[in-house]
Design a protein around this motif. Structure first.
Motif, mmCIF file in Angstrom:
data_model
loop_
_atom_site.group_PDB
_atom_site.id
_atom_site.type_symbol
_atom_site.label_atom_id
_atom_site.label_comp_id
_atom_site.label_asym_id
_atom_site.label_seq_id
_atom_site.Cartn_x
_atom_site.Cartn_y
_atom_site.Cartn_z
ATOM 1 N N ARG A 197 0.828 -1.201 0.000
ATOM 2 C CA ARG A 197 0.000 0.000 0.000
ATOM 3 C C ARG A 197 0.865 1.256 0.000
ATOM 4 O O ARG A 197 0.588 2.225 -0.729
ATOM 5 N N ALA A 198 1.920 1.258 0.798
ATOM 6 C CA ALA A 198 2.788 2.442 0.850
ATOM 7 C C ALA A 198 3.489 2.675 -0.481
ATOM 8 O O ALA A 198 3.631 3.817 -0.932
ATOM 9 N N LEU A 199 3.916 1.587 -1.116
ATOM 10 C CA LEU A 199 4.599 1.728 -2.396
ATOM 11 C C LEU A 199 3.655 2.228 -3.483
ATOM 12 O O LEU A 199 4.030 3.061 -4.327
ATOM 13 N N ILE A 200 2.426 1.771 -3.466
ATOM 14 C CA ILE A 200 1.454 2.205 -4.469
ATOM 15 C C ILE A 200 1.058 3.659 -4.231
ATOM 16 O O ILE A 200 0.999 4.469 -5.172
ATOM 17 N N MET A 201 0.797 4.011 -2.987
ATOM 18 C CA MET A 201 0.370 5.379 -2.687
ATOM 19 C C MET A 201 1.490 6.398 -2.783
ATOM 20 O O MET A 201 1.259 7.601 -2.698
ATOM 21 N N ASN A 202 2.724 5.916 -2.979
ATOM 22 C CA ASN A 202 3.839 6.842 -3.134
ATOM 23 C C ASN A 202 3.753 7.626 -4.432
ATOM 24 O O ASN A 202 4.346 8.697 -4.559
ATOM 25 N N PHE A 203 2.987 7.109 -5.404
ATOM 26 C CA PHE A 203 2.805 7.798 -6.679
ATOM 27 C C PHE A 203 1.533 8.635 -6.626
ATOM 28 O O PHE A 203 0.490 8.178 -6.153
ATOM 29 N N THR A 212 1.748 0.347 -10.944
ATOM 30 C CA THR A 212 2.507 -0.253 -9.842
ATOM 31 C C THR A 212 1.746 -1.418 -9.223
ATOM 32 O O THR A 212 2.338 -2.454 -8.891
ATOM 33 N N LEU A 213 0.442 -1.264 -9.049
ATOM 34 C CA LEU A 213 -0.371 -2.344 -8.506
ATOM 35 C C LEU A 213 -0.322 -3.573 -9.402
ATOM 36 O O LEU A 213 -0.195 -4.711 -8.918
ATOM 37 N N ARG A 214 -0.424 -3.361 -10.701
ATOM 38 C CA ARG A 214 -0.362 -4.493 -11.623
ATOM 39 C C ARG A 214 0.996 -5.175 -11.576
ATOM 40 O O ARG A 214 1.087 -6.408 -11.604
ATOM 41 N N ILE A 215 2.070 -4.392 -11.503
ATOM 42 C CA ILE A 215 3.407 -4.967 -11.440
ATOM 43 C C ILE A 215 3.572 -5.810 -10.179
ATOM 44 O O ILE A 215 4.067 -6.954 -10.222
ATOM 45 N N LEU A 216 3.160 -5.273 -9.036
ATOM 46 C CA LEU A 216 3.304 -6.008 -7.780
ATOM 47 C C LEU A 216 2.459 -7.274 -7.768
ATOM 48 O O LEU A 216 2.913 -8.331 -7.311
ATOM 49 N N ASN A 217 1.231 -7.187 -8.267
ATOM 50 C CA ASN A 217 0.376 -8.378 -8.317
ATOM 51 C C ASN A 217 0.969 -9.453 -9.222
ATOM 52 O O ASN A 217 0.980 -10.643 -8.877
ATOM 53 N N GLU A 218 1.489 -9.031 -10.370
ATOM 54 C CA GLU A 218 2.038 -10.009 -11.298
ATOM 55 C C GLU A 218 3.326 -10.627 -10.746
ATOM 56 O O GLU A 218 3.549 -11.834 -10.904
ATOM 57 N N ILE A 219 4.151 -9.828 -10.096
ATOM 58 C CA ILE A 219 5.370 -10.372 -9.488
ATOM 59 C C ILE A 219 5.021 -11.388 -8.407
ATOM 60 O O ILE A 219 5.609 -12.487 -8.337
ATOM 61 N N HIS A 358 5.907 -3.991 -18.310
ATOM 62 C CA HIS A 358 4.952 -2.936 -17.958
ATOM 63 C C HIS A 358 5.505 -1.538 -18.212
ATOM 64 O O HIS A 358 4.741 -0.639 -18.570
ATOM 65 N N LEU A 359 6.788 -1.343 -18.022
ATOM 66 C CA LEU A 359 7.358 -0.009 -18.193
ATOM 67 C C LEU A 359 7.754 0.274 -19.632
ATOM 68 O O LEU A 359 7.690 1.419 -20.080
ATOM 69 N N VAL A 360 8.187 -0.750 -20.357
ATOM 70 C CA VAL A 360 8.581 -0.578 -21.759
ATOM 71 C C VAL A 360 7.796 -1.581 -22.584
ATOM 72 O O VAL A 360 8.338 -2.614 -23.009
ATOM 73 N N PRO A 361 6.503 -1.335 -22.812
ATOM 74 C CA PRO A 361 5.705 -2.302 -23.576
ATOM 75 C C PRO A 361 6.156 -2.342 -25.033
ATOM 76 O O PRO A 361 6.496 -1.328 -25.628
ATOM 77 N N VAL A 362 6.160 -3.532 -25.572
ATOM 78 C CA VAL A 362 6.565 -3.734 -26.958
ATOM 79 C C VAL A 362 5.387 -4.335 -27.707
ATOM 80 O O VAL A 362 4.853 -5.378 -27.310
#
Length: 368
Positions: A197-203, A212-219, A358-362
């Motif tokens: 939650r803290a990492l997501i709300m940092n943005f 960020t939520l999608r990245i964390l869930n997928e990881i 997620h950051l550099v979609p191709v």
């Protein structure tokens, strides 16, 4: 008549054919700011690698705890649904995993202790079996004499053991690193939800939070699936290796199976090391060389089936990794952090690929 600037005059004074301005066709020059930015990025990468290498005693347990904690967090969340406090669930998960690891270590250690008490007998057996190489060794001595090596036979003696202590220091972590790992692992699993939650709300931007939520869930999902799948496969490899060792009359088939399951967590290096172990144990313990190599050959078939058919079928294309990328990551992290770095190479590669996706979609290329 007015002459345009883009037109040229021939040497005889007549009007020539209009030619393009040569200044417009000059190749683009590298800007100084781009060169400075590239150099700064390179220096930053080198600095990070140097810090991770020289501060291994701190960063290795912490990174290992973060990766393993991300893998085990879904189990703690599952226990939390049954009204078990998060801290107690985290402690229970860590204790269970530690108990399983201790059981595997006990099996392997008992086998090693048993073999250590039989070293004189095994050395005598090995000396008897190596008589088939006496003629080859005699030819080697003659070759040494011909090239000026003299008749000193000490070169064919037992190798020095100066490598033992550096190898143990490379393989064995300290008690402080173990303590830091387990403490960080328990605290990370217990506070993983708040950290997310803290990492997501940092943005501040909504799109950045969603990404960020999608990245964390997928990881979390991919690392959890990777750990569960690889653990089940490695247990199967250990059971199959133990059965093969029992059928080929190898000593301590349970310990060898546990060693196979443990080493298989390290890609590429683990199966090769297990093949060497089975070959040495078979040659030393069994009466003939033919019977001694049977377990190693059977394990090669098991490892081939697991690496080329079983694991790709179970994991699927979503978690399949490029062989070259796996090898390079394995070599880099093994050089950086030793055996634990080899274990972390595939999970860190999965994390890097998810973040890049997620950051550099191709966009997928379209065939004509």
């Amino acid at each position: 008549m007015r002459v345009l600037p883009s037109e040229r005059v021939l040497s005889n004074g007549s009007e020539g054919t209009p030619l393009p301005d040569s200044a417009g066709e000059q190749p683009p020059l590298i800007r100084r700011t781009e060169l400075v930015a590239t150099a700064l990025v390179g220096l930053l990468i080198i600095s990070i690698i140097a810090v991770l290498y020289f501060a291994k005693a701190f960063f290795l347990p912490v990174v290992l705890a973060f990766v393993v904690g991300t893998m085990l967090s879904p189990v703690a969340s599952f226990l939390e649904r049954y009204r078990i406090p998060r801290s107690i669930a985290a402690l229970a998960v860590v204790i269970t995993v530690a108990a399983g690891a201790a059981f595997m270590v006990a099996l392997i250690s008992s086998t090693l202790m048993e073999w250590s008490t039989r070293l004189p007998e095994l050395a005598a057996r090995l000396k008897d079996k190596l008589h088939v190489f006496d003629r080859l060794l005699a030819l080697w001595q003659e070759l040494q004499t011909m090239v000026g090596g003299g008749t000193d036979t000490q070169a064919l003696g037992m190798p020095k053991v100066e490598w033992v202590q550096p190898t143990l220091e490379f393989v064995s972590p300290t008690f402080t690193e173990f303590l830091l790992f387990f403490a960080t692992l328990v605290l990370f699993i217990a506070s993983w939800r708040d950290l997310r939650r803290a990492l997501i709300m940092n943005f501040g931007d909504h799109d950045a939070r969603l990404r960020t939520l999608r990245i964390l869930n997928e990881i979390e999902v991919h690392l959890g699936n990777y750990l569960l799948t690889v653990t089940i496969i490695n247990i199967g490899i250990g059971i199959a290796t133990g059965i093969v060792c029992a059928l080929t009359h190898m000593p301590s088939p349970g310990g060898l199976g546990a060693l196979a399951a443990t080493l298989n967590f390290i890609p590429i290096i683990g199966p090769v090391a297990m093949f060497v172990v089975l070959l040495l144990v078979g040659v030393l313990s069994l009466p003939t060389l033919g019977s001694g190599v049977m377990a190693a050959v059977a394990f090669t078939g098991i490892a081939f089936l697991e690496g080329h058919f079983i694991t790709p079928t179970i994991i699927g294309r979503r978690l399949s990794l490029n062989a070259l990328a796996v090898f390079l990551m394995l070599a880099f992290w093994t050089w950086m952090w030793g055996p634990m770095g080899a274990f972390l190479s595939s999970p860190l590669l999965i994390v890097a690929l998810i973040v890049k996706e997620h950051l550099v979609p191709v966009n997928s290329p379209q065939l004509p």
